[in-house]
Design an enzyme around this catalytic site. Structure first.
Site, PDB file in Angstrom:
ATOM      1  N   ASP A  17       0.869  -1.177   0.000  1.00 44.05           N
ATOM      2  CA  ASP A  17       0.000   0.000   0.000  1.00 44.05           C
ATOM      3  C   ASP A  17       0.901   1.222   0.000  1.00 44.05           C
ATOM      4  OD1 ASP A  17      -2.131   1.709  -0.006  1.00 44.05           O
ATOM      5  OD2 ASP A  17      -2.370   1.703   2.159  1.00 44.05           O
ATOM      6  N   ASP A  40       0.376   4.889  -1.291  1.00 49.39           N
ATOM      7  CA  ASP A  40      -0.337   5.958  -1.998  1.00 49.39           C
ATOM      8  C   ASP A  40      -0.620   7.194  -1.157  1.00 49.39           C
ATOM      9  OD1 ASP A  40      -2.284   4.990  -0.321  1.00 49.39           O
ATOM     10  OD2 ASP A  40      -3.665   4.372  -1.897  1.00 49.39           O
ATOM     11  N   ASP A  87       3.786   3.364   3.032  1.00 49.51           N
ATOM     12  CA  ASP A  87       4.327   4.713   3.164  1.00 49.51           C
ATOM     13  C   ASP A  87       3.578   5.535   4.208  1.00 49.51           C
ATOM     14  OD1 ASP A  87       2.016   4.938   1.654  1.00 49.51           O
ATOM     15  OD2 ASP A  87       2.829   6.422   0.268  1.00 49.51           O
TER      16      ASP A  87
END
Length: 245
Positions: A15, A17, A188
């Protein structure tokens, strides 16, 4: 000299984004002379969309925009810009490498499925390699809590990859704990890093450097590895085939 090894990884969950949301939000705020700082951003991460927007606007009570108008403009801007968003450096190389070596992988994103498709449609050379193994935040059939709860990663491992990892809201067996420890999560966002660790999985955290200075929202969870870019990821440190293989 051989690289030190963190763990032997059998499957990967992605993941990546978070950064784009900052650009869109500040595009709206800048016309009021405001900016979302990273201490504010850290408090938004992982919250459902409406809760995140309420929390954000609470820091700017003097700007003349309603919650509804802000959310409408934010969504319209996102929809315009998603198809132009470049991949994070190192993502394509890593995903293509894992695919080449038949490492099972899936995506576990808090985004709504409609938004996920807008974000990834122009990068099918990479996202197509996941073969539809994607869990989104609005997949209500799984009854998931949002990050930093571990639900989405456990669900992705179980439902998309067929791993026996148990249920996020139940007590795992020793075998299920061991199976969770074979996963490597690439994240992130701060709540995503926390969710991966709460799932009992290994986490490589690739945060915006500004996020590293924000401690107020950080809990006891610590990523197994923190890197500045996926270009710095060394597969053999995780028991994975090296890039040159």
């Amino acid at each position: 000299m051989a690289e030190a090894k963190f763990a032997d990884i059998h499957y990967a969950l992605f993941d990546m984004d978070e950064r784009f949301y900052t650009i869109v939000t500040n595009k709206i705020l800048e016309r009021y002379g405001k900016e979302m700082t990273w201490d504010i951003k850290a408090g938004l991460m992982g919250k459902p969309e409406i809760d995140a927007c309420k929390h954000l606007l609470s820091f700017f009570p003097d700007i003349p925009i309603s919650l509804e108008a802000f959310m409408k403009e934010r969504n319209e801007l996102q929809d315009q810009l998603w198809p132009t968003v470049p991949l994070m450096p190192g993502v394509a190389r890593l995903v293509q490498h894992l695919k080449k070596h038949n490492i099972p992988m899936a995506i576990a994103t808090g985004s709504r499925r409609e938004k996920y498709e807008l974000k990834t449609g122009h990068h099918q050379d990479v996202f197509g390699l996941f073969e539809g193994k994607v869990v989104c935040g609005d997949d209500t059939q799984y009854n998931m809590r949002g990050k930093p709860f571990p639900d989405i990663f456990i669900t992705a491992a179980r439902e998309m990859l067929g791993r026996d990892v148990g249920d996020a809201q139940g007590e795992p067996t020793p075998a299920q704990v061991a199976e969770r420890a074979k996963a490597l999560v690439f994240e992130d966002g701060l709540p995503g890093m926390q969710a991966g660790k709460r799932a009992g999985m290994n986490v490589v955290w690739v945060p915006d450097p500004n996020l590293l200075g924000v401690t107020e929202e950080a809990g006891p969870e610590v990523a197994n590895q923190v890197i500045h870019s996926l270009e710095d990821f060394v597969p053999e440190q995780w028991g994975l085939p090296p890039y040159h293989s």
